[in-house]
Design a protein around this motif. Structure first.
Motif, PDB file in Angstrom:
ATOM      1  N   UNK A   1      -0.796  11.749   0.583  1.00 18.77           N
ATOM      2  CA  UNK A   1       0.177  10.675   0.751  1.00 18.77           C
ATOM      3  C   UNK A   1      -0.229   9.482  -0.112  1.00 18.77           C
ATOM      4  N   UNK A   2       0.756   8.911  -0.785  1.00 20.13           N
ATOM      5  CA  UNK A   2       0.594   7.651  -1.505  1.00 20.13           C
ATOM      6  C   UNK A   2       1.437   6.603  -0.807  1.00 20.13           C
ATOM      7  N   UNK A   3       0.826   5.478  -0.462  1.00 14.96           N
ATOM      8  CA  UNK A   3       1.533   4.398   0.236  1.00 14.96           C
ATOM      9  C   UNK A   3       1.422   3.124  -0.594  1.00 14.96           C
ATOM     10  N   UNK A   4       2.540   2.721  -1.213  1.00 15.18           N
ATOM     11  CA  UNK A   4       2.568   1.517  -2.035  1.00 15.18           C
ATOM     12  C   UNK A   4       2.992   0.324  -1.180  1.00 15.18           C
ATOM     13  N   UNK A   5       2.167  -0.717  -1.181  1.00 12.08           N
ATOM     14  CA  UNK A   5       2.375  -1.821  -0.253  1.00 12.08           C
ATOM     15  C   UNK A   5       1.870  -1.426   1.120  1.00 12.08           C
ATOM     16  N   UNK A   6       0.635  -0.939   1.174  1.00 10.35           N
ATOM     17  CA  UNK A   6       0.108  -0.290   2.385  1.00 10.35           C
ATOM     18  C   UNK A   6      -0.343  -1.259   3.462  1.00 10.35           C
ATOM     19  N   UNK A   7      -0.363  -2.568   3.167  1.00  7.90           N
ATOM     20  CA  UNK A   7      -0.707  -3.550   4.192  1.00  7.90           C
ATOM     21  C   UNK A   7      -2.083  -3.290   4.773  1.00  7.90           C
ATOM     22  N   UNK A   8      -2.182  -3.307   6.081  1.00  8.68           N
ATOM     23  CA  UNK A   8      -3.454  -3.110   6.772  1.00  8.68           C
ATOM     24  C   UNK A   8      -3.742  -1.651   7.092  1.00  8.68           C
TER      25      UNK A   8
END
Length: 254
Positions: free
Chosen positions: A40-47
């Motif tokens: 999984x790639x999460x762009x804008x992953x925050x905390x």
């Protein structure tokens, strides 16, 4: 490289920087039928709550990219807390233009579509990291009910009514871009409360500790006005959801 400091202040105690709750992320992870080892790639992953809890619950591996050093550090700490630091990594970087070195099973931007200049551009960016059978996740607001005036729209923190679509229009727009909507999970008013109302105690505690800070007046103003604004406008007019998309052109013809 960082987000505006006011957001770092008001959301410093948030684990989730959108109107989803832990239960909603759990529902979404189950709905996607995630398998152990899925990338999984999460762009804008925050905390990092989405990646960390899915690593714990489903055995996924993944990378999160976020421009806030505070939130990136919190994500790394959360990975350690949940015992998944060997499965997920977090990069302090601008997610705009970020493409994975290898194809991923899920490419996500959950609430930061500004990185691609809007929904269409963000989908185009995520598609560059996607495997042939992969899923794109987009988190985006929509109008639960159309604001009667532009002023009401601005009270929902939009620039204008045209910033967002109704839910049927938003879903149709994905089809117009050549994608099938294969799942969706929608936030509810309780989720909006947890996202917005959780800021208020954070602001109050921050003001007590930083009365002479250059942003104290702005934070004080926000704390005085945000509860009524949220209850009057955001809670009633604005929806939010995560939509799972698959490109239609990847379907093999019989």
């Amino acid at each position: 490289m960082d987000i505006l400091r006011i957001f770092t202040i008001t959301e410093s105690a948030h684990r989730i920087h959108n109107p989803f709750t832990p239960e909603k992320f759990a529902t979404l992870g189950a709905a996607l039928r995630l398998e152990p080892g899925a990338r999984i790639l999460d762009l804008g992953s925050g905390s990092g709550e989405m990646l960390c809890t899915w690593a714990r619950d489903h055995g996924i591996v993944g990378t999160g990219v976020d421009m806030s050093p505070l939130f990136t550090a919190q994500a790394e700490q959360r990975a350690e807390e949940l015992g998944v630091a060997h499965q997920v990594k977090f990069i302090h970087n601008d997610a705009a233009g970020y493409v994975s070195d290898e194809p991923v099973d899920v490419a996500a931007c959950v609430g930061a579509t500004w990185i691609g200049g809007g929904v269409a551009g963000t989908i185009e960016l995520l598609a560059q990291s996607l495997s042939s059978r992969g899923i794109i996740l987009i988190g985006e607001p929509y109008w639960r009910q159309l604001p009667p005036t532009e002023g009401v729209a601005k009270q929902c923190l939009a620039r204008s009514i045209s910033d967002f679509l109704s839910l049927p229009e938003l879903i149709a727009s994905f089809g117009a871009l050549g994608y099938d909507v294969v799942e969706m999970v929608l936030a509810n008013k309780d989720g909006w409360d947890r996202y917005e109302a959780a800021k208020w105690l954070t602001m109050r505690r921050w003001l007590e500790e930083n009365p002479d800070d250059e942003l104290a007046e702005e934070v004080r103003s926000n704390l005085s006005t945000e509860p009524v604004r949220h209850a009057t406008y955001t809670r009633e007019y604005l929806g939010w959801g995560v939509f799972a998309l698959m490109p239609r052109h990847n379907l093999k013809k019989a």
